[in-house]
Design an enzyme around this catalytic site. Structure first.
Site, PDB file in Angstrom:
ATOM      1  N   ASN A  13       3.830  -0.444  -5.855  1.00  0.00           N
ATOM      2  CA  ASN A  13       4.705   0.819  -6.506  1.00  0.00           C
ATOM      3  C   ASN A  13       5.960   0.615  -5.540  1.00  0.00           C
ATOM      4  O   ASN A  13       6.186   0.707  -4.464  1.00  0.00           O
ATOM      5  CB  ASN A  13       3.954   2.174  -5.650  1.00  0.00           C
ATOM      6  CG  ASN A  13       4.767   3.390  -5.731  1.00  0.00           C
ATOM      7  OD1 ASN A  13       5.667   3.203  -6.712  1.00  0.00           O
ATOM      8  ND2 ASN A  13       4.225   4.342  -4.924  1.00  0.00           N
ATOM      9  N   TRP A  14       7.071   0.293  -6.706  1.00  0.00           N
ATOM     10  CA  TRP A  14       8.393   0.018  -5.820  1.00  0.00           C
ATOM     11  C   TRP A  14       8.988   1.223  -5.456  1.00  0.00           C
ATOM     12  O   TRP A  14      10.069   1.319  -4.705  1.00  0.00           O
ATOM     13  CB  TRP A  14       9.208  -0.662  -6.862  1.00  0.00           C
ATOM     14  CG  TRP A  14       8.839  -2.164  -7.334  1.00  0.00           C
ATOM     15  CD1 TRP A  14       7.782  -2.859  -6.843  1.00  0.00           C
ATOM     16  CD2 TRP A  14       9.445  -3.090  -8.017  1.00  0.00           C
ATOM     17  NE1 TRP A  14       7.745  -4.147  -7.139  1.00  0.00           N
ATOM     18  CE2 TRP A  14       8.752  -4.176  -8.178  1.00  0.00           C
ATOM     19  CE3 TRP A  14      10.580  -2.868  -8.979  1.00  0.00           C
ATOM     20  CZ2 TRP A  14       9.257  -5.389  -8.695  1.00  0.00           C
ATOM     21  CZ3 TRP A  14      10.982  -4.152  -9.581  1.00  0.00           C
ATOM     22  CH2 TRP A  14      10.149  -5.239  -9.653  1.00  0.00           C
ATOM     23  N   LYS A  15       8.541   2.482  -5.658  1.00  0.00           N
ATOM     24  CA  LYS A  15       9.190   3.828  -5.451  1.00  0.00           C
ATOM     25  C   LYS A  15      10.698   3.596  -5.881  1.00  0.00           C
ATOM     26  O   LYS A  15      11.007   3.045  -7.020  1.00  0.00           O
ATOM     27  CB  LYS A  15       9.198   3.905  -3.739  1.00  0.00           C
ATOM     28  CG  LYS A  15       7.694   3.821  -3.300  1.00  0.00           C
ATOM     29  CD  LYS A  15       7.115   4.005  -1.981  1.00  0.00           C
ATOM     30  CE  LYS A  15       5.735   4.171  -1.644  1.00  0.00           C
ATOM     31  NZ  LYS A  15       5.415   4.670  -0.348  1.00  0.00           N
ATOM     32  N   HIS A  98       1.240  10.796  -6.661  1.00  0.00           N
ATOM     33  CA  HIS A  98       1.500  10.133  -5.101  1.00  0.00           C
ATOM     34  C   HIS A  98       1.950  11.239  -4.174  1.00  0.00           C
ATOM     35  O   HIS A  98       2.625  12.171  -4.443  1.00  0.00           O
ATOM     36  CB  HIS A  98       2.710   9.218  -5.339  1.00  0.00           C
ATOM     37  CG  HIS A  98       2.773   8.181  -4.217  1.00  0.00           C
ATOM     38  ND1 HIS A  98       3.641   8.600  -3.015  1.00  0.00           N
ATOM     39  CD2 HIS A  98       2.507   7.126  -4.016  1.00  0.00           C
ATOM     40  CE1 HIS A  98       3.535   7.676  -2.208  1.00  0.00           C
ATOM     41  NE2 HIS A  98       2.863   6.891  -2.709  1.00  0.00           N
ATOM     42  N   GLU A 100       4.249  11.174  -2.315  1.00  0.00           N
ATOM     43  CA  GLU A 100       5.641  11.465  -2.024  1.00  0.00           C
ATOM     44  C   GLU A 100       5.969  12.406  -2.923  1.00  0.00           C
ATOM     45  O   GLU A 100       6.812  13.631  -3.033  1.00  0.00           O
ATOM     46  CB  GLU A 100       6.574  10.387  -2.124  1.00  0.00           C
ATOM     47  CG  GLU A 100       6.305   9.363  -0.713  1.00  0.00           C
ATOM     48  CD  GLU A 100       6.300   7.840  -1.141  1.00  0.00           C
ATOM     49  OE1 GLU A 100       7.007   7.499  -1.886  1.00  0.00           O
ATOM     50  OE2 GLU A 100       5.992   7.010  -0.241  1.00  0.00           O
ATOM     51  N   GLU A 170      -5.055   7.042  -0.525  1.00  0.00           N
ATOM     52  CA  GLU A 170      -3.718   6.731   0.428  1.00  0.00           C
ATOM     53  C   GLU A 170      -3.626   7.607   1.277  1.00  0.00           C
ATOM     54  O   GLU A 170      -3.035   9.068   1.050  1.00  0.00           O
ATOM     55  CB  GLU A 170      -2.456   6.733  -0.632  1.00  0.00           C
ATOM     56  CG  GLU A 170      -2.278   5.779  -1.714  1.00  0.00           C
ATOM     57  CD  GLU A 170      -1.254   5.090  -2.102  1.00  0.00           C
ATOM     58  OE1 GLU A 170      -0.863   4.030  -2.011  1.00  0.00           O
ATOM     59  OE2 GLU A 170      -0.253   6.227  -2.272  1.00  0.00           O
ATOM     60  N   GLY A 176       3.997   3.888   4.589  1.00  0.00           N
ATOM     61  CA  GLY A 176       5.285   3.858   4.991  1.00  0.00           C
ATOM     62  C   GLY A 176       5.433   3.801   6.568  1.00  0.00           C
ATOM     63  O   GLY A 176       6.531   3.906   7.257  1.00  0.00           O
ATOM     64  N   SER A 216       0.363   0.847   3.897  1.00  0.00           N
ATOM     65  CA  SER A 216       0.831  -0.100   5.023  1.00  0.00           C
ATOM     66  C   SER A 216      -0.129  -1.240   4.866  1.00  0.00           C
ATOM     67  O   SER A 216      -0.406  -2.140   5.487  1.00  0.00           O
ATOM     68  CB  SER A 216       0.691   0.372   6.489  1.00  0.00           C
ATOM     69  OG  SER A 216       1.708   1.368   6.531  1.00  0.00           O
ATOM     70  N   GLY A 237       3.138  -0.453  -1.348  1.00  0.00           N
ATOM     71  CA  GLY A 237       4.673  -0.043  -1.441  1.00  0.00           C
ATOM     72  C   GLY A 237       5.489  -1.248  -1.004  1.00  0.00           C
ATOM     73  O   GLY A 237       5.916  -2.052  -1.589  1.00  0.00           O
ATOM     74  N   GLY A 238       5.902  -0.900   0.587  1.00  0.00           N
ATOM     75  CA  GLY A 238       6.693  -1.894   0.946  1.00  0.00           C
ATOM     76  C   GLY A 238       6.532  -3.458   0.715  1.00  0.00           C
ATOM     77  O   GLY A 238       7.388  -4.072   0.355  1.00  0.00           O
TER      78      GLY A 238
HETATM   79  P1  13P Z   1       3.356   1.481   2.008  1.00  0.00           P
HETATM   80  O1  13P Z   1       2.504   0.130   1.345  1.00  0.00           O
HETATM   81  O2  13P Z   1       4.817   1.046   1.952  1.00  0.00           O
HETATM   82  O3  13P Z   1       3.039   1.840   3.321  1.00  0.00           O
HETATM   83  O4  13P Z   1       3.254   2.422   0.754  1.00  0.00           O
HETATM   84  C1  13P Z   1       1.987   2.426   0.264  1.00  0.00           C
HETATM   85  C2  13P Z   1       2.263   3.434  -0.971  1.00  0.00           C
HETATM   86  O5  13P Z   1       2.607   4.480  -0.934  1.00  0.00           O
HETATM   87  C3  13P Z   1       1.864   3.018  -2.405  1.00  0.00           C
HETATM   88  O6  13P Z   1       1.888   3.921  -3.247  1.00  0.00           O
END
Ligand code: 13P
Length: 255
Positions: A13-15, A98, A100, A170, A176, A216, A237-238
């Protein structure tokens, strides 16, 4: 529990990261690194990156996803994108609900459900996110909340449509933050989600649904997480923004 009936799915998930040109070069870098994957490999990218990502992924085992979808088919919804638009652009997966989006954009369990129904109706695969905050965990509400979010998201989703649903557990406190849930916590959370599906659809159906962990997850901890019986891959994510790291997670889920 029978993990062999489910295929692991590793989804990035590149956000709000990467321009179309950057998307193209990152996918070009990833392609050879994940070519031998024994799991499904998905990259969910910003809307504007979709054409470049679909083009770059052509002929590879990488599938492209979006990060959100509107619940109406068309109309006066300035700034929104419909499921049919995504489908025609070559998108196969879409992240829905998500944390966020729940936190910053007023997403509710009801809109998550409507978006899921719209995505499934259009033939997209829905990656539906659920998860508790640290406060909710400390109050002892994790199981209740995960079951509630899961059942709300799946309201009116048929047993057949459920085959196109992935749930991503999640924990909000792990996103994050660099604080990963322990493999036991991830397995337990995913187990609550699976139990909720079993309550609504029966044990057999629940056994067939892919449930990811996200928060994470990285090249160093993926092995331990995906080894758990209820963890059928991850939403990353990251670490999905770095080709070698993402490839290591894909390799962990391919064992
Ligand atoms: P991180 O892997 O950066 O913690 O993010 C997880 C995430 O929100 C994937 O949707």
């Amino acid at each position: 529990m029978n993990k062999t009936v489910r295929k692991a799915v590793i989804a990035g998930n590149w956000k709000m990261n990467k321009t179309p040109a950057e998307a193209k070069s990152l996918i070009e870098e990833m392609k050879p690194l994940v070519a031998d994957a024994n799991c499904d490999v998905v990259l969910c990218v910003p809307f504007i990156d979709i054409p470049a990502a679909v083009e770059a992924a052509k002929g590879s085992n990488i599938k492209i996803g979006a990060e959100n979808v509107h619940f109406k088919a068309s109309g006066a919804y300035t700034g929104e994108i419909s499921a049919d638009m995504l489908k025609e652009a070559g998108v196969e997966y879409v992240v829905i609900g998500h944390s966020e989006r729940r936190t910053y954009f007023g997403e509710t369990d009801q809109t998550v459900n409507l978006r899921s129904l719209a995505a499934l109706h259009a033939g997209l695969k829905a990656i539906i996110c659920v998860g508790e905050t640290l406060e909710q965990r400390e109050l002892g509400y994790t199981e209740t909340l995960l079951k509630f979010q899961t059942k709300m998201a799946l309201t009116n989703v048929t047993k057949e449509q459920l085959q196109n649903v992935i749930i991503a557990y999640e924990p909000v406190w792990a996103i994050g933050t660099g604080v990963t849930a322990t493999a036991e916590q991830a397995d337990e959370g995913n187990g609550y989600v699976r139990a909720a599906i079993a309550e609504a659809y029966g044990e057999d159906v629940a056994e067939s649904v892919t449930i990811q962990y996200g928060g994470s997850m990285n090249a160093g901890n993926a092995d331990e997480l995906v080894a758990k019986v209820n963890v059928d891959g991850g939403l990353i994510g990251g670490a999905s923004l770095k080709a070698p790291d993402f490839a290591k997670i894909v390799a962990a889920a391919s064992k």
